[in-house]
Design a protein around this motif. Structure first.
Motif, mmCIF file in Angstrom:
data_model
loop_
_atom_site.group_PDB
_atom_site.id
_atom_site.type_symbol
_atom_site.label_atom_id
_atom_site.label_comp_id
_atom_site.label_asym_id
_atom_site.label_seq_id
_atom_site.Cartn_x
_atom_site.Cartn_y
_atom_site.Cartn_z
ATOM 1 N N TRP A 225 0.855 -1.187 0.000
ATOM 2 C CA TRP A 225 0.000 0.000 0.000
ATOM 3 C C TRP A 225 0.895 1.243 0.000
ATOM 4 O O TRP A 225 1.611 1.514 0.981
ATOM 5 N N PRO A 227 1.328 5.513 -0.435
ATOM 6 C CA PRO A 227 0.521 6.728 -0.272
ATOM 7 C C PRO A 227 -0.124 7.112 -1.595
ATOM 8 O O PRO A 227 0.500 7.032 -2.661
ATOM 9 N N ARG A 257 -9.876 4.698 -1.331
ATOM 10 C CA ARG A 257 -10.173 5.692 -0.297
ATOM 11 C C ARG A 257 -10.939 4.935 0.779
ATOM 12 O O ARG A 257 -12.143 4.715 0.676
ATOM 13 N N GLN A 260 -12.858 4.877 7.904
ATOM 14 C CA GLN A 260 -12.284 4.858 9.260
ATOM 15 C C GLN A 260 -12.810 3.621 9.979
ATOM 16 O O GLN A 260 -13.694 3.688 10.830
ATOM 17 N N PRO A 267 -2.391 2.107 9.551
ATOM 18 C CA PRO A 267 -1.976 3.000 8.455
ATOM 19 C C PRO A 267 -3.018 3.152 7.350
ATOM 20 O O PRO A 267 -2.925 4.078 6.533
ATOM 21 N N LEU A 268 -4.015 2.267 7.318
ATOM 22 C CA LEU A 268 -5.001 2.299 6.243
ATOM 23 C C LEU A 268 -6.318 2.960 6.642
ATOM 24 O O LEU A 268 -7.153 3.244 5.790
ATOM 25 N N ALA A 271 -7.537 6.226 4.946
ATOM 26 C CA ALA A 271 -6.410 6.639 4.109
ATOM 27 C C ALA A 271 -6.736 6.603 2.616
ATOM 28 O O ALA A 271 -7.590 5.832 2.158
ATOM 29 N N VAL A 273 -4.886 5.528 -0.606
ATOM 30 C CA VAL A 273 -3.710 4.697 -0.884
ATOM 31 C C VAL A 273 -3.808 4.067 -2.268
ATOM 32 O O VAL A 273 -4.894 3.971 -2.865
ATOM 33 N N VAL A 301 3.264 2.347 2.882
ATOM 34 C CA VAL A 301 2.877 2.566 4.277
ATOM 35 C C VAL A 301 2.572 1.241 4.959
ATOM 36 O O VAL A 301 2.536 1.164 6.189
#
Length: 476
Positions: A225, A227, A257, A260, A267-268, A271, A273, A301
């Protein structure tokens, strides 16, 4: 007319009593407490509302249900895991669910696996692994074996070296529209065998299937993954690197995308990515040698690449497991050039307003391009790439997601191919006969329509990407 009234117009209470006496599984109507759970789909934004649902426990249950539907002029739909159910399953439809039809038989000496219609891939993977075997499972082990295989079956681990899952089917037990239970092989009812494998659910309900497996216990794979801001430089490498990989290696990427979600690694969570997926059938050192150009393109990441048992095939794509509301789109790509990449970045990249959770491109090729020893109806051979995208939202916001899917498809339209992987055709993307014909191509579609005329003249199995029966020849 209410749904209950519509159902009553199709069959009487005595008819229903007779069906319940004939089948071992539950026969449910909308007013029954267990109906909603029986009809539930993976996409909760596309519920089904059939007049009647039969929870089949055997091929005989399926045959009774199909004969009942045909006798009363009803369409028949089928559901196991519910990952691909069309929206039109409504009040004139009898839905047959197959989740109760389990059973896995692994023949180590013959290297074959026979499964019932309700078996999902994770069950088959676990059973096969005990014998050192691997079936051609897909990216999501929670999906059903049968529906996946009838749509071709694209494996992110074995596809490029072994072809489509459909290419490895030895025989199928299927209930056709007349309620007959048939055993279909390459030499017995040859045309039906050809049509079932790639023609999805248009020709009957498969109740058992046997297929070859591969001697394999593990692989090297997972994902990187990066950024999202680095997607351009990474994909500039990916697009020229992917075509150089040997058939033992497979790759795809997804612009994501992510929500949450506490279930995601830290890290994901929330995020943006670029998820590059990779699998390799050889040693870790050789896999890492192949990966070197990609690793040099950026710093991930999160890195999940590792030596894994075959049962962990789901770690390559990390597809969502739980039901959710979503819209989707899929199409083939003739190329993934610099111009294609620029269009993709414009509509999904860091400076876009893309709301979609995932926009992926899979590199195909290798054995996926080759006709198997016994031909079938899979239409996507020679297609170098396929794209699939989906957006997740509360149902009121889904139209906006759908509009963005349309925008994404339009942006990549200059490189789109009419062919597609059948399992990637969105449920509402091929409503017209011309749409379905485009996916299969005219010649293949005409042959499929002839098989449909022979085995389902009245189009009982029409709650799908429908192949309509060919018209009867005009007498001379």
């Amino acid at each position: 007319m209410s749904e209950n009234a519509a159902a009553e117009a199709l069959f009487s209470a005595d008819d229903l009593t007779g069906l319940r006496a004939a089948v071992a599984g539950p026969v449910l109507q909308p007013m029954d407490a267990a109906y909603a759970a029986e009809c539930a789909t993976y996409n909760i934004a596309q519920p089904t509302a059939p007049a009647l649902t039969v929870g089949a426990t055997s091929a005989e249950d399926v045959a009774h249900a199909v004969r009942f539907a045909a006798r009363h002029g009803m369409a028949v739909a089928v559901k196991n895991a519910g990952h691909q159910v069309v929206p039109s399953v409504g009040a004139d439809t009898l839905l047959i669910t197959t989740s109760r039809m389990g059973g896995i038989d692994v023949d180590t000496a013959a290297r074959t696996i026979c499964v019932g219609a309700g078996v999902r891939w994770q069950e088959a993977l676990d059973a096969a692994a005990k014998a050192g075997l691997a079936p051609l499972a897909g990216s999501a082990p929670v999906v059903g074996v049968t529906g996946y295989t009838l749509g071709g079956g694209l494996s992110p681990l074995l596809g490029r070296s072994q072809g489509y899952a459909a290419d490895h089917v030895r025989w199928l037990e299927v209930v056709t529209a007349d309620g007959t239970i048939r055993t279909v092989t390459p030499t017995d009812e040859t045309e039906l065998y050809w049509a079932l494998l790639g023609g999805k659910g248009n020709f009957g309900i498969v109740t058992r299937v046997e297929f070859d497996a591969i001697e394999l216990s593990g692989f090297y794979g997972g994902g990187l993954w990066f950024p999202g801001q680095d997607m351009v430089k990474v994909l500039e490498v990916w697009r020229t690197w992917a075509p150089t990989l040997p058939e033992e290696a497979t790759t795809s990427f997804a612009v994501q995308r992510l929500p949450q979600d506490p279930a995601l690694p830290e890290p994901l969570r929330g995020a943006f990515v670029l998820h590059v997926r990779f699998s390799h059938l050889g040693e870790a050192a050789e896999a890492e040698r192949l990966l070197a150009p990609l690793r040099a393109a950026g710093t991930p990441v999160l890195d999940s690449l590792a030596a894994r048992p075959v049962q962990e095939i789901g770690a390559i794509h990390v597809d969502p497991v739980d039901p959710l509301p979503y819209v989707e789109a899929g199409f083939g790509l003739r190329e993934f050039s610099a111009e294609t990449l620029a269009a993709l970045v414009d509509v999904t990249g860091p400076d876009s307003d893309c709301p979609l959770v995932t926009v992926e491109v899979r590199a195909l090729g290798g054995a996926l391009d080759r006709e198997p020893a016994v031909p079938n109806a899979v239409p996507s051979r020679g297609l170098p790439f396929v794209s699939f995208a989906f957006g997740v939202s509360a149902p009121p916001e889904l139209p906006a997601m759908q509009a963005y899917l349309t925008r994404y498809a339009a942006a990549l339209a200059p490189w789109a191919d009419e062919r597609n992987v059948v399992n990637f055709v969105a449920p509402d993307a091929a409503d017209e006969e011309a749409d379905v014909e485009r996916v299969f191509g005219t010649e293949r579609y005409r042959r499929l329509a002839e098989v449909k005329r022979q085995y389902d003249l009245h189009n009982v199995f029409r709650r799908n990407h429908n192949i309509r029966p060919a018209a009867a020849p005009v007498a001379q």
